[in-house]
Motif scaffolding. Structure first.
Motif, PDB file in Angstrom:
ATOM      1  N   GLN A  75       0.858  -1.182   0.000  1.00 58.61           N
ATOM      2  CA  GLN A  75       0.000   0.000   0.000  1.00 58.61           C
ATOM      3  C   GLN A  75       0.888   1.222   0.000  1.00 58.61           C
ATOM      4  N   THR A  76       0.352   2.299  -0.502  1.00 55.38           N
ATOM      5  CA  THR A  76       1.085   3.557  -0.498  1.00 55.38           C
ATOM      6  C   THR A  76       0.100   4.702  -0.409  1.00 55.38           C
ATOM      7  N   GLN A  77       0.565   5.814   0.115  1.00 56.08           N
ATOM      8  CA  GLN A  77      -0.220   7.049   0.138  1.00 56.08           C
ATOM      9  C   GLN A  77       0.118   7.942  -1.051  1.00 56.08           C
ATOM     10  N   GLU A  78       1.137   7.559  -1.810  1.00 61.40           N
ATOM     11  CA  GLU A  78       1.585   8.359  -2.962  1.00 61.40           C
ATOM     12  C   GLU A  78       1.721   7.456  -4.179  1.00 61.40           C
ATOM     13  N   ALA A  79       0.594   7.046  -4.717  1.00 56.59           N
ATOM     14  CA  ALA A  79       0.622   6.143  -5.869  1.00 56.59           C
ATOM     15  C   ALA A  79       1.396   6.739  -7.036  1.00 56.59           C
ATOM     16  N   GLU A  80       1.305   8.042  -7.210  1.00 56.41           N
ATOM     17  CA  GLU A  80       1.972   8.697  -8.332  1.00 56.41           C
ATOM     18  C   GLU A  80       3.485   8.519  -8.279  1.00 56.41           C
ATOM     19  N   ARG A  81       4.040   8.343  -7.087  1.00 57.85           N
ATOM     20  CA  ARG A  81       5.482   8.147  -6.946  1.00 57.85           C
ATOM     21  C   ARG A  81       5.845   6.676  -6.805  1.00 57.85           C
ATOM     22  N   ARG A  82       5.145   5.997  -5.899  1.00 55.95           N
ATOM     23  CA  ARG A  82       5.503   4.615  -5.569  1.00 55.95           C
ATOM     24  C   ARG A  82       5.296   3.669  -6.734  1.00 55.95           C
ATOM     25  N   LEU A  83       4.202   3.812  -7.452  1.00 55.20           N
ATOM     26  CA  LEU A  83       3.920   2.893  -8.554  1.00 55.20           C
ATOM     27  C   LEU A  83       4.852   3.119  -9.735  1.00 55.20           C
ATOM     28  N   ARG A  84       5.289   4.348  -9.928  1.00 51.64           N
ATOM     29  CA  ARG A  84       6.248   4.598 -11.013  1.00 51.64           C
ATOM     30  C   ARG A  84       7.602   3.975 -10.689  1.00 51.64           C
ATOM     31  N   ASP A  85       7.951   3.971  -9.408  1.00 53.09           N
ATOM     32  CA  ASP A  85       9.232   3.400  -9.012  1.00 53.09           C
ATOM     33  C   ASP A  85       9.174   1.877  -8.869  1.00 53.09           C
ATOM     34  N   LEU A  86       7.986   1.326  -8.682  1.00 58.28           N
ATOM     35  CA  LEU A  86       7.849  -0.102  -8.408  1.00 58.28           C
ATOM     36  C   LEU A  86       8.600  -0.989  -9.407  1.00 58.28           C
ATOM     37  N   PRO A  87       8.427  -0.819 -10.716  1.00 56.95           N
ATOM     38  CA  PRO A  87       9.164  -1.673 -11.653  1.00 56.95           C
ATOM     39  C   PRO A  87      10.627  -1.292 -11.813  1.00 56.95           C
ATOM     40  N   LEU A  94      11.066  -5.176  -4.542  1.00 55.29           N
ATOM     41  CA  LEU A  94      10.379  -6.206  -5.319  1.00 55.29           C
ATOM     42  C   LEU A  94      11.069  -6.527  -6.636  1.00 55.29           C
ATOM     43  N   ALA A  95      11.417  -5.486  -7.392  1.00 59.28           N
ATOM     44  CA  ALA A  95      12.001  -5.705  -8.713  1.00 59.28           C
ATOM     45  C   ALA A  95      13.364  -6.371  -8.653  1.00 59.28           C
ATOM     46  N   ASN A  96      14.020  -6.323  -7.473  1.00 61.75           N
ATOM     47  CA  ASN A  96      15.303  -7.006  -7.342  1.00 61.75           C
ATOM     48  C   ASN A  96      15.143  -8.518  -7.315  1.00 61.75           C
ATOM     49  N   THR A  97      14.002  -8.994  -6.819  1.00 58.41           N
ATOM     50  CA  THR A  97      13.754 -10.425  -6.714  1.00 58.41           C
ATOM     51  C   THR A  97      12.900 -10.940  -7.864  1.00 58.41           C
ATOM     52  N   VAL A  98      11.869 -10.189  -8.212  1.00 64.10           N
ATOM     53  CA  VAL A  98      10.962 -10.577  -9.300  1.00 64.10           C
ATOM     54  C   VAL A  98      11.026  -9.487 -10.373  1.00 64.10           C
ATOM     55  N   PRO A  99      11.854  -9.657 -11.407  1.00 62.82           N
ATOM     56  CA  PRO A  99      12.011  -8.618 -12.429  1.00 62.82           C
ATOM     57  C   PRO A  99      10.679  -8.298 -13.103  1.00 62.82           C
ATOM     58  N   GLN A 143      -3.251  -9.084   2.791  1.00 64.82           N
ATOM     59  CA  GLN A 143      -2.124 -10.002   2.941  1.00 64.82           C
ATOM     60  C   GLN A 143      -2.532 -11.275   3.671  1.00 64.82           C
ATOM     61  N   VAL A 144      -3.354 -11.149   4.706  1.00 66.90           N
ATOM     62  CA  VAL A 144      -3.804 -12.333   5.448  1.00 66.90           C
ATOM     63  C   VAL A 144      -4.645 -13.233   4.552  1.00 66.90           C
ATOM     64  N   GLN A 145      -5.517 -12.635   3.744  1.00 69.38           N
ATOM     65  CA  GLN A 145      -6.417 -13.417   2.902  1.00 69.38           C
ATOM     66  C   GLN A 145      -5.708 -14.078   1.725  1.00 69.38           C
ATOM     67  N   THR A 146      -4.635 -13.463   1.224  1.00 74.60           N
ATOM     68  CA  THR A 146      -3.999 -13.971   0.009  1.00 74.60           C
ATOM     69  C   THR A 146      -2.632 -14.602   0.237  1.00 74.60           C
ATOM     70  N   ALA A 147      -1.995 -14.311   1.377  1.00 77.24           N
ATOM     71  CA  ALA A 147      -0.694 -14.881   1.750  1.00 77.24           C
ATOM     72  C   ALA A 147       0.346 -14.813   0.625  1.00 77.24           C
ATOM     73  N   PRO A 148       0.656 -13.622   0.120  1.00 76.53           N
ATOM     74  CA  PRO A 148       1.689 -13.515  -0.914  1.00 76.53           C
ATOM     75  C   PRO A 148       3.041 -13.969  -0.361  1.00 76.53           C
ATOM     76  N   PRO A 149       3.797 -14.771  -1.096  1.00 79.96           N
ATOM     77  CA  PRO A 149       5.050 -15.314  -0.541  1.00 79.96           C
ATOM     78  C   PRO A 149       6.065 -14.263  -0.132  1.00 79.96           C
ATOM     79  N   LEU A 150       6.127 -13.136  -0.843  1.00 84.33           N
ATOM     80  CA  LEU A 150       7.124 -12.134  -0.500  1.00 84.33           C
ATOM     81  C   LEU A 150       6.710 -11.275   0.693  1.00 84.33           C
ATOM     82  N   ASN A 151       5.458 -11.397   1.129  1.00 85.07           N
ATOM     83  CA  ASN A 151       5.027 -10.740   2.361  1.00 85.07           C
ATOM     84  C   ASN A 151       5.031 -11.701   3.549  1.00 85.07           C
ATOM     85  N   SER A 152       5.228 -12.973   3.281  1.00 78.26           N
ATOM     86  CA  SER A 152       5.055 -13.994   4.310  1.00 78.26           C
ATOM     87  C   SER A 152       6.341 -14.377   5.020  1.00 78.26           C
ATOM     88  N   ARG A 153       7.449 -13.746   4.627  1.00 77.76           N
ATOM     89  CA  ARG A 153       8.728 -13.985   5.300  1.00 77.76           C
ATOM     90  C   ARG A 153       9.467 -12.666   5.436  1.00 77.76           C
TER      91      ARG A 153
END
Length: 225
Positions: A75-87, A94-99, A143-153
């Motif tokens: 989650q982010t409060q600044e989608a305009e910044r965080r989502l552009r940087d995400l990839p 994230l992008a370091n592990t899952v290109p 996260q609890v409902q979907t248990a994404p692996p990169l959030n689970s450790r």
């Protein structure tokens, strides 16, 4: 556990990178191609698309691959910044592990648009908590409902990983999520709808107003380009 197929794939990955980084010119081409792709994904995630407004403010987001499924929820409060940087990965791990070249889809939910449908009492709780805490609460529920692996450790300083028991978390998000059950359900329903969307034939984006789905898998360039 037989790690031989995994080890062989890892060796092939290293060999492929050695080819791509064989000299300074190859390194420059690799850098340019990767950033070109990441920039396109970031633009689709943030800029106005398909008649929908630009992505800004508080959102929930998640990244899927065709094999592992939903890998990460944030989650982010600044989608305009965080989502552009995400990839791009300059300030996000994230992008370091899952290109991003392997991302099948990215789901983004504008959760504040769900507030009018929530009970008045929960709207009051959300207003008192503020968008930052409310975003953390909905992130926790998802996260609890979907248990994404990169959030689970979580990483440990000893060089290995420790499982996270998300359901028993005492974080601010976990605590506040208990006081917003109806809003949480609205978010889960909207998330399920977005996650099930298919890629259009002529576009890499679906924008429903409440959220957006971007399909990086539809952006790959033909060989030799």
């Amino acid at each position: 556990m037989n790690n031989q197929p995994h080890d062989e794939a890892y060796r092939r990955w290293r060999a492929s990178l050695a080819t791509l980084l064989a000299d300074a010119s190859s390194l420059a081409q690799w850098q340019e191609r990767r950033y070109r792709f990441a920039h396109r994904v970031g633009a689709l995630l943030t800029e106005a698309q398909g008649g929908g407004p630009a992505m800004a403010g508080p959102v929930l987001y998640g990244v899927f691959t065709s094999g592992a499924g939903l890998c990460y929820v944030g989650q982010t409060q600044e989608a305009e910044r965080r989502l552009r940087d995400l990839p791009v990965g300059e300030s996000h791990h994230l992008a370091n592990t899952v290109p991003p070249e392997l991302w099948e889809r990215v789901v983004v939910l504008r959760w504040p648009l769900l507030l009018p449908a929530a009970p008045e009492g929960e709207r009051t709780v959300a207003a008192g908590a503020g968008p930052g805490v409310c975003g953390l609460a909905l992130e926790h529920v998802l996260q609890v409902q979907t248990a994404p692996p990169l959030n689970s450790r979580r990483r440990r300083t000893t060089g290995d990983w420790q499982p996270r028991n998300l359901a028993h978390s005492r974080s601010r998000g976990a605590v506040h999520s208990r006081s917003m059950p109806e809003l949480s359900q609205l978010a889960l329903t909207a998330w399920a709808d977005l996650s099930g969307r298919e890629a259009p034939e002529d576009s890499a984006v679906v924008d429903t107003g409440t959220g957006r789905v971007v399909f990086p898998s539809a952006l790959h360039e033909p060989p030799g380009t």
